[in-house]
Design an enzyme around this catalytic site. Structure first.
Site, PDB file in Angstrom:
ATOM      1  N   ASN A   7     -21.135 -71.736 -39.057  1.00 19.96           N
ATOM      2  CA  ASN A   7     -21.614 -70.703 -38.144  1.00 19.96           C
ATOM      3  C   ASN A   7     -21.007 -69.377 -38.610  1.00 19.96           C
ATOM      4  O   ASN A   7     -19.868 -69.058 -38.294  1.00 19.96           O
ATOM      5  CB  ASN A   7     -21.192 -71.043 -36.710  1.00 19.96           C
ATOM      6  N   ARG A  95     -26.033 -72.159 -38.689  1.00 15.83           N
ATOM      7  CA  ARG A  95     -26.598 -71.520 -37.513  1.00 15.83           C
ATOM      8  C   ARG A  95     -27.166 -70.160 -37.926  1.00 15.83           C
ATOM      9  O   ARG A  95     -26.527 -69.407 -38.651  1.00 15.83           O
ATOM     10  CB  ARG A  95     -25.506 -71.296 -36.469  1.00 15.83           C
ATOM     11  N   HIS A 184     -29.586 -68.614 -27.795  1.00 20.80           N
ATOM     12  CA  HIS A 184     -28.769 -69.752 -27.337  1.00 20.80           C
ATOM     13  C   HIS A 184     -29.597 -71.044 -27.318  1.00 20.80           C
ATOM     14  O   HIS A 184     -29.272 -71.978 -26.585  1.00 20.80           O
ATOM     15  CB  HIS A 184     -28.236 -69.543 -25.895  1.00 20.80           C
ATOM     16  N   ARG A 245     -23.168 -56.559 -21.779  1.00 20.04           N
ATOM     17  CA  ARG A 245     -24.606 -56.249 -21.897  1.00 20.04           C
ATOM     18  C   ARG A 245     -25.245 -56.127 -20.523  1.00 20.04           C
ATOM     19  O   ARG A 245     -24.958 -56.928 -19.632  1.00 20.04           O
ATOM     20  CB  ARG A 245     -25.320 -57.349 -22.687  1.00 20.04           C
ATOM     21  N   GLY A 336     -19.634 -70.897 -17.413  1.00 18.24           N
ATOM     22  CA  GLY A 336     -20.363 -72.015 -16.800  1.00 18.24           C
ATOM     23  C   GLY A 336     -19.522 -73.272 -16.693  1.00 18.24           C
ATOM     24  O   GLY A 336     -19.595 -74.012 -15.711  1.00 18.24           O
ATOM     25  N   GLU A 388     -22.629 -76.803 -29.626  1.00 22.93           N
ATOM     26  CA  GLU A 388     -23.688 -76.330 -30.520  1.00 22.93           C
ATOM     27  C   GLU A 388     -23.552 -76.928 -31.914  1.00 22.93           C
ATOM     28  O   GLU A 388     -24.547 -77.199 -32.580  1.00 22.93           O
ATOM     29  CB  GLU A 388     -23.678 -74.803 -30.582  1.00 22.93           C
TER      30      GLU A 388
END
Ligand code: ADP
Length: 402
Positions: A7, A95, A184, A245, A336, A388
Protein backbone atom coordinates in the site's frame (compact mmCIF):
# COMPACT_ATOMS: atom_id res chain seq x y z
CA UNK A 1 0.50 -19.27 -2.01
CA UNK A 2 2.25 -16.32 -0.34
CA UNK A 3 1.06 -12.85 -1.30
CA UNK A 4 2.85 -9.58 -0.63
CA UNK A 5 0.43 -6.66 -0.23
CA UNK A 6 1.82 -3.19 -0.91
CA UNK A 7 0.00 0.00 0.00
CA UNK A 8 2.11 2.87 -1.33
CA UNK A 9 1.00 6.37 -0.34
CA UNK A 10 2.59 9.66 -1.34
CA UNK A 11 5.08 9.56 1.57
CA UNK A 12 4.54 6.13 3.10
CA UNK A 13 4.57 2.46 2.17
CA UNK A 14 2.82 -0.26 4.17
CA UNK A 15 3.25 -3.95 3.49
CA UNK A 16 2.07 -7.37 4.62
CA UNK A 17 3.17 -10.82 3.56
CA UNK A 18 0.29 -13.28 3.90
CA UNK A 19 0.10 -17.04 3.72
CA UNK A 20 -3.13 -17.63 1.82
CA UNK A 21 -3.75 -21.25 2.84
CA UNK A 22 -4.84 -20.07 6.28
CA UNK A 23 -4.86 -16.30 5.60
CA UNK A 24 -2.26 -15.63 8.30
CA UNK A 25 0.08 -12.64 8.31
CA UNK A 26 3.73 -13.78 8.23
CA UNK A 27 5.26 -10.30 8.33
CA UNK A 28 4.21 -6.70 8.02
CA UNK A 29 5.74 -3.26 8.16
CA UNK A 30 5.65 0.39 7.47
CA UNK A 31 7.96 2.96 5.94
CA UNK A 32 7.00 6.54 6.73
CA UNK A 33 8.28 9.96 5.68
CA UNK A 34 9.63 8.82 2.34
CA UNK A 35 11.69 11.65 0.83
CA UNK A 36 12.70 12.85 4.29
CA UNK A 37 15.96 12.73 6.23
CA UNK A 38 14.14 11.26 9.21
CA UNK A 39 12.40 8.30 7.61
CA UNK A 40 10.84 5.71 9.92
CA UNK A 41 11.00 2.01 9.08
CA UNK A 42 9.31 -0.70 11.10
CA UNK A 43 9.20 -4.40 10.31
CA UNK A 44 7.36 -7.12 12.22
CA UNK A 45 7.54 -10.87 11.93
CA UNK A 46 4.87 -13.15 13.38
CA UNK A 47 6.36 -16.56 14.17
CA UNK A 48 2.93 -17.63 15.50
CA UNK A 49 -0.44 -15.99 16.10
CA UNK A 50 0.30 -14.50 19.51
CA UNK A 51 3.99 -13.62 19.08
CA UNK A 52 5.59 -10.75 17.23
CA UNK A 53 9.22 -9.79 16.67
CA UNK A 54 9.62 -6.11 15.89
CA UNK A 55 12.55 -4.22 14.43
CA UNK A 56 12.78 -0.47 13.87
CA UNK A 57 15.39 1.06 11.55
CA UNK A 58 15.18 4.79 11.18
CA UNK A 59 17.11 7.04 8.83
CA UNK A 60 16.84 8.63 5.44
CA UNK A 61 14.46 7.03 2.92
CA UNK A 62 15.11 9.06 -0.24
CA UNK A 63 12.35 7.57 -2.39
CA UNK A 64 9.84 4.74 -2.89
CA UNK A 65 12.54 2.57 -4.41
CA UNK A 66 14.51 2.76 -1.15
CA UNK A 67 11.33 1.93 0.77
CA UNK A 68 10.71 -1.13 -1.41
CA UNK A 69 14.35 -2.18 -1.00
CA UNK A 70 13.78 -2.17 2.77
CA UNK A 71 10.72 -4.42 2.31
CA UNK A 72 12.67 -6.91 0.20
CA UNK A 73 15.65 -6.90 2.58
CA UNK A 74 13.50 -7.38 5.67
CA UNK A 75 11.29 -10.20 4.39
CA UNK A 76 14.43 -12.12 3.34
CA UNK A 77 16.53 -11.14 6.36
CA UNK A 78 18.13 -14.21 8.03
CA UNK A 79 17.02 -13.01 11.47
CA UNK A 80 13.81 -11.05 10.90
CA UNK A 81 12.71 -12.44 7.54
CA UNK A 82 10.14 -15.11 6.74
CA UNK A 83 11.24 -16.30 3.29
CA UNK A 84 14.63 -17.20 1.85
CA UNK A 85 14.09 -15.87 -1.67
CA UNK A 86 11.55 -13.54 -3.30
CA UNK A 87 10.73 -16.34 -5.74
CA UNK A 88 8.64 -17.78 -2.89
CA UNK A 89 6.20 -14.88 -3.34
CA UNK A 90 3.32 -16.03 -5.55
CA UNK A 91 2.00 -12.55 -6.32
CA UNK A 92 2.11 -8.93 -5.24
CA UNK A 93 -1.18 -7.11 -4.62
CA UNK A 94 -1.10 -3.31 -4.76
CA UNK A 95 -3.64 -0.88 -3.45
CA UNK A 96 -4.53 1.90 -5.84
CA UNK A 97 -6.94 4.68 -4.99
CA UNK A 98 -8.60 5.53 -8.28
CA UNK A 99 -9.44 3.19 -11.12
CA UNK A 100 -11.83 5.64 -12.81
CA UNK A 101 -14.44 3.68 -14.69
CA UNK A 102 -11.77 1.91 -16.71
CA UNK A 103 -11.36 -0.73 -14.04
CA UNK A 104 -14.41 -2.83 -13.07
CA UNK A 105 -12.25 -5.48 -11.39
CA UNK A 106 -8.73 -5.82 -9.97
CA UNK A 107 -6.19 -5.92 -12.80
CA UNK A 108 -3.18 -8.13 -13.54
CA UNK A 109 -0.44 -5.63 -14.37
CA UNK A 110 0.93 -5.42 -17.89
CA UNK A 111 2.05 -2.42 -19.95
CA UNK A 112 -1.52 -1.66 -21.06
CA UNK A 113 -2.77 -1.63 -17.45
CA UNK A 114 0.06 0.68 -16.40
CA UNK A 115 -0.85 3.00 -19.26
CA UNK A 116 -4.48 3.16 -18.08
CA UNK A 117 -3.37 3.81 -14.49
CA UNK A 118 -1.37 6.73 -15.89
CA UNK A 119 -4.62 8.01 -17.43
CA UNK A 120 -6.31 7.97 -14.00
CA UNK A 121 -3.71 10.35 -12.51
CA UNK A 122 -5.72 13.54 -13.27
CA UNK A 123 -8.61 12.01 -11.27
CA UNK A 124 -6.41 11.38 -8.21
CA UNK A 125 -3.24 13.47 -8.60
CA UNK A 126 -2.27 13.05 -4.95
CA UNK A 127 -2.71 9.29 -4.74
CA UNK A 128 -2.37 7.45 -8.02
CA UNK A 129 1.23 8.39 -8.87
CA UNK A 130 2.48 6.61 -5.72
CA UNK A 131 0.40 3.51 -6.55
CA UNK A 132 2.10 3.34 -9.93
CA UNK A 133 5.54 3.89 -8.40
CA UNK A 134 4.77 1.00 -6.02
CA UNK A 135 4.04 -1.26 -9.00
CA UNK A 136 7.10 -0.18 -10.94
CA UNK A 137 9.55 -0.56 -8.06
CA UNK A 138 8.07 -3.99 -7.24
CA UNK A 139 8.56 -5.08 -10.86
CA UNK A 140 12.14 -3.88 -10.71
CA UNK A 141 13.12 -5.33 -7.31
CA UNK A 142 10.98 -8.47 -7.31
CA UNK A 143 11.11 -9.56 -10.95
CA UNK A 144 9.16 -12.49 -12.42
CA UNK A 145 6.39 -12.24 -9.81
CA UNK A 146 2.94 -11.16 -11.07
CA UNK A 147 1.56 -7.85 -9.83
CA UNK A 148 -2.16 -7.20 -9.35
CA UNK A 149 -3.68 -3.78 -8.71
CA UNK A 150 -6.76 -3.56 -6.48
CA UNK A 151 -8.57 -0.24 -6.78
CA UNK A 152 -10.52 1.53 -4.02
CA UNK A 153 -13.15 2.41 -6.61
CA UNK A 154 -13.88 -1.04 -8.04
CA UNK A 155 -16.45 -2.21 -5.48
CA UNK A 156 -18.57 0.86 -6.27
CA UNK A 157 -18.59 0.24 -10.02
CA UNK A 158 -21.90 -1.63 -9.66
CA UNK A 159 -23.72 1.63 -8.83
CA UNK A 160 -26.50 2.39 -11.31
CA UNK A 161 -26.32 5.55 -13.42
CA UNK A 162 -28.97 7.27 -11.34
CA UNK A 163 -26.63 6.98 -8.33
CA UNK A 164 -23.31 7.79 -9.95
CA UNK A 165 -24.24 10.65 -12.29
CA UNK A 166 -24.28 14.24 -11.10
CA UNK A 167 -27.10 16.45 -12.35
CA UNK A 168 -24.78 18.56 -14.49
CA UNK A 169 -24.49 18.67 -18.31
CA UNK A 170 -23.95 15.09 -19.39
CA UNK A 171 -20.93 15.99 -21.51
CA UNK A 172 -19.01 16.62 -18.28
CA UNK A 173 -19.34 12.89 -17.71
CA UNK A 174 -18.77 11.74 -21.27
CA UNK A 175 -15.84 14.07 -21.92
CA UNK A 176 -14.29 14.67 -18.49
CA UNK A 177 -15.39 11.54 -16.61
CA UNK A 178 -17.02 13.69 -13.93
CA UNK A 179 -19.19 11.30 -11.88
CA UNK A 180 -19.40 9.67 -8.46
CA UNK A 181 -16.80 6.92 -8.08
CA UNK A 182 -16.64 6.31 -4.33
CA UNK A 183 -13.62 5.14 -2.30
CA UNK A 184 -12.68 2.78 0.57
CA UNK A 185 -14.20 0.10 -1.69
CA UNK A 186 -11.89 -2.66 -0.47
CA UNK A 187 -12.93 -1.89 3.10
CA UNK A 188 -16.65 -1.69 2.31
CA UNK A 189 -16.52 -5.02 0.47
CA UNK A 190 -14.60 -6.76 3.23
CA UNK A 191 -17.01 -5.49 5.89
CA UNK A 192 -20.19 -6.23 3.90
CA UNK A 193 -19.04 -9.79 3.10
CA UNK A 194 -17.98 -10.35 6.70
CA UNK A 195 -21.27 -9.02 8.11
CA UNK A 196 -23.17 -11.43 5.84
CA UNK A 197 -20.97 -14.32 7.00
CA UNK A 198 -21.49 -13.37 10.66
CA UNK A 199 -25.25 -13.35 10.07
CA UNK A 200 -24.95 -16.88 8.65
CA UNK A 201 -25.97 -15.72 5.18
CA UNK A 202 -24.47 -15.30 1.74
CA UNK A 203 -23.68 -11.71 0.61
CA UNK A 204 -26.38 -12.21 -2.08
CA UNK A 205 -29.01 -12.70 0.65
CA UNK A 206 -28.26 -9.50 2.60
CA UNK A 207 -28.77 -5.73 2.44
CA UNK A 208 -26.17 -3.89 4.51
CA UNK A 209 -25.09 -0.33 5.17
CA UNK A 210 -21.33 -0.18 5.75
CA UNK A 211 -19.94 2.78 7.72
CA UNK A 212 -16.17 3.37 7.42
CA UNK A 213 -15.11 6.02 9.95
CA UNK A 214 -11.37 6.71 9.94
CA UNK A 215 -9.54 9.90 9.04
CA UNK A 216 -11.53 9.65 5.85
CA UNK A 217 -15.17 8.62 6.32
CA UNK A 218 -17.62 7.06 3.90
CA UNK A 219 -20.72 4.90 3.79
CA UNK A 220 -22.05 2.44 1.25
CA UNK A 221 -25.45 0.93 0.57
CA UNK A 222 -24.77 -2.71 -0.28
CA UNK A 223 -27.69 -4.59 -1.81
CA UNK A 224 -27.36 -8.36 -2.24
CA UNK A 225 -23.57 -8.04 -1.99
CA UNK A 226 -23.24 -5.22 -4.53
CA UNK A 227 -22.74 -1.52 -3.92
CA UNK A 228 -25.73 0.54 -5.10
CA UNK A 229 -24.67 3.89 -3.64
CA UNK A 230 -21.84 5.45 -1.67
CA UNK A 231 -21.16 8.80 -0.05
CA UNK A 232 -17.82 9.82 -1.59
CA UNK A 233 -17.81 11.20 -5.09
CA UNK A 234 -15.45 12.13 -7.91
CA UNK A 235 -12.90 12.52 -5.10
CA UNK A 236 -12.82 11.45 -1.44
CA UNK A 237 -14.05 14.91 -0.37
CA UNK A 238 -17.80 14.30 -0.69
CA UNK A 239 -20.33 12.89 1.74
CA UNK A 240 -19.71 12.59 5.46
CA UNK A 241 -17.97 15.13 7.66
CA UNK A 242 -14.38 13.92 8.19
CA UNK A 243 -11.29 14.79 10.22
CA UNK A 244 -10.26 17.70 7.99
CA UNK A 245 -12.60 17.27 5.00
CA UNK A 246 -15.90 19.08 4.71
CA UNK A 247 -17.95 16.34 3.08
CA UNK A 248 -21.07 17.66 1.34
CA UNK A 249 -21.47 21.42 0.97
CA UNK A 250 -23.68 23.45 -1.34
CA UNK A 251 -21.47 23.71 -4.46
CA UNK A 252 -22.33 27.44 -4.64
CA UNK A 253 -20.31 27.87 -1.43
CA UNK A 254 -17.12 27.62 -3.53
CA UNK A 255 -17.99 30.56 -5.78
CA UNK A 256 -19.13 32.55 -2.76
CA UNK A 257 -15.82 32.00 -0.92
CA UNK A 258 -13.84 32.75 -4.09
CA UNK A 259 -15.64 36.05 -4.53
CA UNK A 260 -15.66 37.23 -0.94
CA UNK A 261 -12.25 35.94 0.20
CA UNK A 262 -10.46 36.41 -3.11
CA UNK A 263 -9.27 32.80 -2.96
CA UNK A 264 -8.27 30.70 -5.96
CA UNK A 265 -9.96 27.35 -6.67
CA UNK A 266 -6.76 25.60 -5.58
CA UNK A 267 -6.79 27.42 -2.25
CA UNK A 268 -10.47 26.58 -1.73
CA UNK A 269 -9.72 22.94 -2.52
CA UNK A 270 -7.08 22.96 0.23
CA UNK A 271 -9.53 24.71 2.59
CA UNK A 272 -12.19 22.03 2.04
CA UNK A 273 -9.74 19.10 2.20
CA UNK A 274 -7.38 20.16 4.97
CA UNK A 275 -9.00 22.85 7.12
CA UNK A 276 -12.61 21.73 7.29
CA UNK A 277 -14.59 18.84 8.80
CA UNK A 278 -14.11 18.33 12.55
CA UNK A 279 -11.05 20.58 12.45
CA UNK A 280 -12.98 23.40 10.80
CA UNK A 281 -15.59 23.41 13.56
CA UNK A 282 -13.54 22.80 16.73
CA UNK A 283 -9.89 23.08 15.66
CA UNK A 284 -9.15 19.38 16.28
CA UNK A 285 -9.33 16.48 13.87
CA UNK A 286 -8.46 13.52 16.08
CA UNK A 287 -11.63 12.08 17.57
CA UNK A 288 -9.87 11.17 20.83
CA UNK A 289 -8.89 14.82 21.42
CA UNK A 290 -12.42 15.91 20.60
CA UNK A 291 -13.86 13.55 23.23
CA UNK A 292 -11.42 14.84 25.81
CA UNK A 293 -12.59 18.42 25.22
CA UNK A 294 -16.25 17.42 24.90
CA UNK A 295 -16.05 15.66 28.27
CA UNK A 296 -14.94 19.00 29.76
CA UNK A 297 -18.03 20.61 28.25
CA UNK A 298 -16.25 22.41 25.39
CA UNK A 299 -19.07 23.78 23.22
CA UNK A 300 -17.30 23.51 19.85
CA UNK A 301 -16.06 19.98 20.49
CA UNK A 302 -19.63 18.95 21.37
CA UNK A 303 -20.95 20.70 18.27
CA UNK A 304 -18.38 18.99 16.00
CA UNK A 305 -19.31 15.60 17.47
CA UNK A 306 -23.01 16.32 17.02
CA UNK A 307 -22.58 17.42 13.40
CA UNK A 308 -20.41 14.37 12.62
CA UNK A 309 -23.02 11.91 13.91
CA UNK A 310 -26.00 13.79 12.48
CA UNK A 311 -24.58 13.60 8.94
CA UNK A 312 -24.10 9.82 9.32
CA UNK A 313 -27.71 9.47 10.51
CA UNK A 314 -28.94 11.34 7.43
CA UNK A 315 -27.09 8.91 5.16
CA UNK A 316 -28.39 5.93 7.17
CA UNK A 317 -31.94 7.10 6.53
CA UNK A 318 -31.29 7.70 2.86
CA UNK A 319 -29.57 4.35 2.32
CA UNK A 320 -32.21 2.41 4.29
CA UNK A 321 -34.78 3.73 1.81
CA UNK A 322 -32.50 3.03 -1.18
CA UNK A 323 -32.10 -0.58 0.01
CA UNK A 324 -35.81 -1.08 0.72
CA UNK A 325 -35.06 -3.76 3.29
CA UNK A 326 -32.17 -3.36 5.72
CA UNK A 327 -30.53 -6.35 7.47
CA UNK A 328 -27.52 -4.78 9.16
CA UNK A 329 -25.39 -1.72 9.74
CA UNK A 330 -21.65 -2.43 10.08
CA UNK A 331 -19.03 -0.03 11.49
CA UNK A 332 -15.32 -0.15 10.73
CA UNK A 333 -12.01 1.84 10.86
CA UNK A 334 -10.47 3.89 13.71
CA UNK A 335 -13.60 5.69 14.92
CA UNK A 336 -16.10 3.03 13.81
CA UNK A 337 -14.23 0.28 15.67
CA UNK A 338 -13.22 2.14 18.83
CA UNK A 339 -15.67 4.91 19.53
CA UNK A 340 -18.67 3.65 21.50
CA UNK A 341 -19.90 7.21 22.11
CA UNK A 342 -20.09 8.01 18.40
CA UNK A 343 -21.80 4.68 17.63
CA UNK A 344 -24.30 5.30 20.41
CA UNK A 345 -25.03 8.86 19.21
CA UNK A 346 -25.65 7.50 15.72
CA UNK A 347 -27.73 4.45 16.60
CA UNK A 348 -29.75 5.57 19.63
CA UNK A 349 -33.40 6.27 18.99
CA UNK A 350 -33.45 4.70 15.55
CA UNK A 351 -36.68 2.74 16.14
CA UNK A 352 -37.83 4.02 12.75
CA UNK A 353 -35.10 1.86 11.17
CA UNK A 354 -35.63 -1.12 13.47
CA UNK A 355 -32.19 -0.77 15.10
CA UNK A 356 -31.99 -1.41 18.84
CA UNK A 357 -28.53 -0.79 20.26
CA UNK A 358 -27.37 -2.99 23.17
CA UNK A 359 -25.60 -0.49 25.45
CA UNK A 360 -23.42 -3.11 27.19
CA UNK A 361 -22.32 -4.76 23.96
CA UNK A 362 -21.61 -1.36 22.42
CA UNK A 363 -19.17 -0.29 25.15
CA UNK A 364 -17.35 -3.64 25.24
CA UNK A 365 -13.83 -3.37 23.81
CA UNK A 366 -12.36 -6.03 21.57
CA UNK A 367 -10.36 -6.41 18.38
CA UNK A 368 -12.82 -9.10 17.25
CA UNK A 369 -15.93 -8.74 15.10
CA UNK A 370 -18.91 -8.21 17.41
CA UNK A 371 -22.63 -7.67 17.47
CA UNK A 372 -23.69 -4.45 19.25
CA UNK A 373 -27.46 -4.64 18.73
CA UNK A 374 -29.89 -6.49 21.03
CA UNK A 375 -30.95 -10.05 20.22
CA UNK A 376 -34.42 -8.74 19.34
CA UNK A 377 -33.27 -5.86 17.14
CA UNK A 378 -34.93 -6.18 13.71
CA UNK A 379 -31.78 -4.78 12.05
CA UNK A 380 -28.43 -5.95 13.41
CA UNK A 381 -25.53 -3.62 14.18
CA UNK A 382 -21.94 -4.89 13.97
CA UNK A 383 -18.42 -3.69 14.62
CA UNK A 384 -16.03 -5.30 12.13
CA UNK A 385 -12.32 -4.36 12.33
CA UNK A 386 -11.02 -3.28 8.92
CA UNK A 387 -8.67 -5.61 7.11
CA UNK A 388 -7.97 -4.08 3.73
CA UNK A 389 -4.71 -5.99 3.34
CA UNK A 390 -6.45 -9.35 3.62
CA UNK A 391 -9.10 -8.23 1.14
CA UNK A 392 -6.40 -7.07 -1.32
CA UNK A 393 -4.61 -10.41 -0.89
CA UNK A 394 -7.86 -12.35 -1.49
CA UNK A 395 -8.64 -10.33 -4.61
CA UNK A 396 -5.08 -10.74 -5.87
CA UNK A 397 -5.32 -14.50 -5.40
CA UNK A 398 -8.69 -14.54 -7.18
CA UNK A 399 -7.22 -12.75 -10.23
CA UNK A 400 -4.49 -15.39 -10.50
CA UNK A 401 -6.70 -18.41 -9.71
CA UNK A 402 -10.14 -17.43 -10.99
P1 ADP B 1 -7.16 6.04 8.31
O1 ADP B 1 -8.40 6.50 7.62
O2 ADP B 1 -6.02 7.01 8.14
O3 ADP B 1 -6.80 4.59 8.07
P2 ADP B 1 -7.93 5.18 10.97
O4 ADP B 1 -8.86 4.14 10.48
O5 ADP B 1 -6.72 4.74 11.71
O6 ADP B 1 -7.52 6.19 9.85
O7 ADP B 1 -8.77 6.15 11.93
C1 ADP B 1 -8.23 7.33 12.47
C2 ADP B 1 -9.29 7.97 13.35
O8 ADP B 1 -9.68 7.02 14.35
C3 ADP B 1 -8.82 9.22 14.09
O9 ADP B 1 -9.82 10.22 14.05
C4 ADP B 1 -8.67 8.73 15.51
O10 ADP B 1 -8.94 9.74 16.42
C5 ADP B 1 -9.76 7.69 15.58
N1 ADP B 1 -9.55 6.78 16.72
C6 ADP B 1 -8.57 5.88 16.90
N2 ADP B 1 -8.71 5.27 18.10
C7 ADP B 1 -9.82 5.81 18.68
C8 ADP B 1 -10.49 5.62 19.92
N3 ADP B 1 -10.05 4.73 20.82
N4 ADP B 1 -11.57 6.36 20.16
C9 ADP B 1 -12.02 7.26 19.26
N5 ADP B 1 -11.44 7.48 18.08
C10 ADP B 1 -10.35 6.77 17.79
Amino acid sequence: MKILVINAGSSSLKYQLLHMEDETVMASGLVERIGDLTGKKIHKKFPDTDREIRVEKNGEVPDHRAAMRFVVEMIKDPEYGVISTVAEIGAIGHRAVHGGDWFKAPALVDDAVKEIIRKTIPLAPLHNPSGLIGVETAQELIPDVPNVVVFDTVFHQTMPEKAFLYAVPLNLYTELKVRRYGFHGTSHKYVADKAALLMGKKPKETNIITVHLGNGCSMAAVKKGECVDTSMGLTPLAGLMMGTRSGDVDPAVLAHIAEHRGMSMKEIDVLLNKESGLKGICGMNDMRDIHEKADQGDRLALLALDMFCYRIQKYLGAYAVVLGRLDAVAFTAGIGENDAVVRSMILSGLDCLGIELDKERNIGRSKEDRLISTDTSRVQAWVIPANEELQIARETAAVLNP
